[in-house]
Design a protein around this motif. Structure first.
Motif, PDB file in Angstrom:
ATOM      1  N   PHE A   4     -15.103  75.508  -8.539  1.00  0.00           N
ATOM      2  CA  PHE A   4     -15.050  76.919  -8.180  1.00  0.00           C
ATOM      3  C   PHE A   4     -13.679  77.264  -7.630  1.00  0.00           C
ATOM      4  O   PHE A   4     -13.119  76.552  -6.810  1.00  0.00           O
ATOM      5  CB  PHE A   4     -16.091  77.264  -7.118  1.00  0.00           C
ATOM      6  N   GLY A   5     -13.145  78.411  -8.052  1.00  0.00           N
ATOM      7  CA  GLY A   5     -11.893  78.913  -7.523  1.00  0.00           C
ATOM      8  C   GLY A   5     -12.164  79.869  -6.371  1.00  0.00           C
ATOM      9  O   GLY A   5     -13.303  80.112  -5.969  1.00  0.00           O
ATOM     10  N   MET A   6     -11.117  80.446  -5.826  1.00  0.00           N
ATOM     11  CA  MET A   6     -11.249  81.343  -4.680  1.00  0.00           C
ATOM     12  C   MET A   6     -12.020  82.606  -5.062  1.00  0.00           C
ATOM     13  O   MET A   6     -12.862  83.071  -4.291  1.00  0.00           O
ATOM     14  CB  MET A   6      -9.865  81.700  -4.143  1.00  0.00           C
ATOM     15  N   GLN A   7     -11.773  83.147  -6.252  1.00  0.00           N
ATOM     16  CA  GLN A   7     -12.457  84.376  -6.670  1.00  0.00           C
ATOM     17  C   GLN A   7     -13.962  84.146  -6.812  1.00  0.00           C
ATOM     18  O   GLN A   7     -14.767  84.971  -6.382  1.00  0.00           O
ATOM     19  CB  GLN A   7     -11.884  84.882  -7.990  1.00  0.00           C
ATOM     20  N   GLU A   8     -14.332  83.023  -7.388  1.00  0.00           N
ATOM     21  CA  GLU A   8     -15.754  82.719  -7.545  1.00  0.00           C
ATOM     22  C   GLU A   8     -16.436  82.561  -6.193  1.00  0.00           C
ATOM     23  O   GLU A   8     -17.567  83.006  -5.994  1.00  0.00           O
ATOM     24  CB  GLU A   8     -15.955  81.448  -8.383  1.00  0.00           C
ATOM     25  N   ILE A  12     -19.581  84.773  -4.739  1.00  0.00           N
ATOM     26  CA  ILE A  12     -20.814  84.126  -4.269  1.00  0.00           C
ATOM     27  C   ILE A  12     -21.099  84.525  -2.828  1.00  0.00           C
ATOM     28  O   ILE A  12     -22.242  84.827  -2.467  1.00  0.00           O
ATOM     29  CB  ILE A  12     -20.705  82.600  -4.422  1.00  0.00           C
ATOM     30  N   PHE A  13     -20.072  84.548  -1.981  1.00  0.00           N
ATOM     31  CA  PHE A  13     -20.251  84.947  -0.582  1.00  0.00           C
ATOM     32  C   PHE A  13     -20.758  86.383  -0.483  1.00  0.00           C
ATOM     33  O   PHE A  13     -21.658  86.685   0.319  1.00  0.00           O
ATOM     34  CB  PHE A  13     -18.936  84.789   0.189  1.00  0.00           C
ATOM     35  N   ILE A  14     -20.206  87.280  -1.275  1.00  0.00           N
ATOM     36  CA  ILE A  14     -20.636  88.688  -1.251  1.00  0.00           C
ATOM     37  C   ILE A  14     -22.087  88.819  -1.705  1.00  0.00           C
ATOM     38  O   ILE A  14     -22.881  89.554  -1.096  1.00  0.00           O
ATOM     39  CB  ILE A  14     -19.697  89.563  -2.113  1.00  0.00           C
ATOM     40  N   ILE A  15     -22.469  88.077  -2.737  1.00  0.00           N
ATOM     41  CA  ILE A  15     -23.865  88.119  -3.207  1.00  0.00           C
ATOM     42  C   ILE A  15     -24.808  87.597  -2.135  1.00  0.00           C
ATOM     43  O   ILE A  15     -25.853  88.203  -1.869  1.00  0.00           O
ATOM     44  CB  ILE A  15     -24.005  87.316  -4.519  1.00  0.00           C
ATOM     45  N   LEU A  19     -27.785  89.646  -0.255  1.00  0.00           N
ATOM     46  CA  LEU A  19     -29.173  89.180  -0.321  1.00  0.00           C
ATOM     47  C   LEU A  19     -29.785  88.957   1.067  1.00  0.00           C
ATOM     48  O   LEU A  19     -30.929  89.330   1.320  1.00  0.00           O
ATOM     49  CB  LEU A  19     -29.267  87.882  -1.129  1.00  0.00           C
ATOM     50  N   PHE A  20     -29.036  88.313   1.946  1.00  0.00           N
ATOM     51  CA  PHE A  20     -29.600  87.918   3.238  1.00  0.00           C
ATOM     52  C   PHE A  20     -29.214  88.836   4.391  1.00  0.00           C
ATOM     53  O   PHE A  20     -29.886  88.846   5.419  1.00  0.00           O
ATOM     54  CB  PHE A  20     -29.185  86.480   3.565  1.00  0.00           C
ATOM     55  N   GLY A  21     -28.137  89.566   4.269  1.00  0.00           N
ATOM     56  CA  GLY A  21     -27.703  90.451   5.348  1.00  0.00           C
ATOM     57  C   GLY A  21     -26.835  89.716   6.350  1.00  0.00           C
ATOM     58  O   GLY A  21     -26.865  88.489   6.459  1.00  0.00           O
ATOM     59  N   ALA A  22     -26.087  90.490   7.106  1.00  0.00           N
ATOM     60  CA  ALA A  22     -25.139  89.913   8.062  1.00  0.00           C
ATOM     61  C   ALA A  22     -25.828  89.227   9.233  1.00  0.00           C
ATOM     62  O   ALA A  22     -25.302  88.279   9.810  1.00  0.00           O
ATOM     63  CB  ALA A  22     -24.204  90.998   8.576  1.00  0.00           C
ATOM     64  N   LYS A  23     -27.027  89.665   9.599  1.00  0.00           N
ATOM     65  CA  LYS A  23     -27.725  89.083  10.746  1.00  0.00           C
ATOM     66  C   LYS A  23     -28.308  87.706  10.415  1.00  0.00           C
ATOM     67  O   LYS A  23     -28.375  86.836  11.274  1.00  0.00           O
ATOM     68  CB  LYS A  23     -28.827  90.011  11.231  1.00  0.00           C
ATOM     69  N   LYS A  24     -28.727  87.509   9.190  1.00  0.00           N
ATOM     70  CA  LYS A  24     -29.356  86.240   8.798  1.00  0.00           C
ATOM     71  C   LYS A  24     -28.333  85.186   8.370  1.00  0.00           C
ATOM     72  O   LYS A  24     -28.654  84.008   8.308  1.00  0.00           O
ATOM     73  CB  LYS A  24     -30.324  86.458   7.632  1.00  0.00           C
TER      74      LYS A  24
END
Length: 70
Positions: A4-8, A12-15, A19-24
């Protein structure tokens, strides 16, 4: 499948964030960290047991004698 490169990783982090939200997210990361620590501990214990069993087998062998086949 390559590495995985930096863009990938960012995508993935954004997805995951969506999905889980900032609190989780911290709770999820903590759980993953604990799981990885337990896995590493179990792997190290397994390797130690294999090494110990191998050492015991070598100590029990008598030099110059071949095991008999029945």
């Amino acid at each position: 499948m390559g590495s995985f490169g930096m863009q990938e990783m960012v995508v993935i982090f954004i997805i995951i964030l969506l999905l889980f939200g900032a609190k989780k997210l911290p709770e999820l990361a903590r759980g993953v960290g604990k799981s990885m620590g337990e896995f590493k501990k179990a792997r190290d214990e397994f390797e130690h047991e294999i090494t110990r069993a191998e050492t015991e087998t070598r100590v029990k062998e008598v030099p110059g004698k071949e095991p008999r086949e029945s």
